[in-house]
Structures are given as C-alpha cells and as structure tokens.
Scaffold this active site. Sequence first.
Site, PDB file in Angstrom:
ATOM      1  CB  ALA A 140      54.622  -9.973  60.213  1.00  0.00           C
ATOM      2  CB  CYS A 141      51.297  -7.519  57.633  1.00  0.00           C
ATOM      3  SG  CYS A 141      53.012  -7.079  57.247  1.00  0.00           S
ATOM      4  CB  VAL A 142      47.351 -10.937  59.268  1.00  0.00           C
ATOM      5  CG1 VAL A 142      45.961 -11.327  59.771  1.00  0.00           C
ATOM      6  CG2 VAL A 142      47.287 -10.613  57.779  1.00  0.00           C
TER       7      VAL A 142
END
Length: 216
Positions: A115-117
Amino acid sequence: MSKLDMLTPDNSAIALIDYQPAMFQGVQSHDRLVTVNNVQILAKAAKLFKIPTVLTTVARDSFSGPFMPEVTSLFPKHDIIDRTSMNSWLDANFRKAVAATGRKKFVLAGLWTEACVIFPTLDMLKEGYEIYIAADACGDLSLEAHNRAMERAIQAGAVPITSSQYAYELQQDWARSETYEGMMDIQRAHSPYGIQIRFSKWALGEHASEGGAKAG
C-alpha cells in the site's frame, strides 16, 4: 534520465514512509529487526551523502505513533509530513516536498509494501519520476503481500534495490576519503560486514582500509 545511470549524491533523492510502531506491528514478511537496520542504512547513507530526504507518517497522533527516532534524530530540522492517505502522493505536502528536491530519481522505502510503497510508486512513475525501491527496508503483512507488490512495481517500471546497494552505489570508491569512515560506521552498526571490519582493524591495525592508506 536512464536506469543505466548510477544513483549519485547529485541526481537522487529518497522518501522514507511510515516507519511507525503500528505499522511495524503488522510486518510478518521480514524479521522486523532486519528492517529496522536496513532503513537506518538508507537514512544514514542519505545524511552522509547529503541526499535530499523526505520523511512522512500516516495518522501519527491518532493511530500509528511517531516515526522511528533512530531516523528522525538524523534529520532534526526536517518537517515530518503527516497524512491521512495511505498513498503519500495524494497528500499535497508530500508532493510539494518531493518537487522541492529538484530530483527525478527517487528511492522509496516504507511500511507496508502493498500500500504505502506501491501506491506512490505507481503515481510517481506516471508523473515522470524514476523509482527505485529498497526492497529489504520494506515490510508487509506477509511475504506473499510483499513479493506481489514488488512484482507489480517492477512490471510498472520501478527498479528494485537493497539498502546496502544504495549506500555502495553512492560511495563507489573506497578511496573517497570524505565519506569512507562514515560508510564504515554504517557497516559496523547495521551490517554483518561490520564483523569483518572489526576483525580487519584488530588484525591489521587502525591503518587497515579498503581504500588504501589515504582513506584510513
């Protein structure tokens, strides 16, 4: 830009994303201590080589907790960008900080990979950035989740690297004396190679140096 060009102190920047207690709790893909060490390799290399660095958190005060102090203490004057979005690129302050670096080659690492990457990776690729993901400094809910996210990023055009590879690519030559001792400190603190460095110094004396006598 070309992916055949090395990452250098003059052409690259780095963004470290969501290294926070709540996010670490979910990491099952890697030994969390390894991830802790690898993100410090990235952060310390970035500081040593004066790489433009962006730090960002998600829901810092309401859910996830502060960015790991081992990193933030290296950049005491940095504003840490706090967001509500999983995707950093949706946050105007993050986009502004990225643009302010003036760099198009960007190293990304964060929690979690799926998600955050991967989310900012896809958006930044669309915006013309060249993305390098330090895969061994990332982590996810499972190894499957991490691997699928990395595969998707690679298919989209991102380049996988490791934390130590990034540091070595910046150093290039052990005879680069101005950063030699800093690199040795990073290896001693966060890499298995630190054992060899200590042994060589013990066996050969303090003059022992991979870069020859001038670097020691």
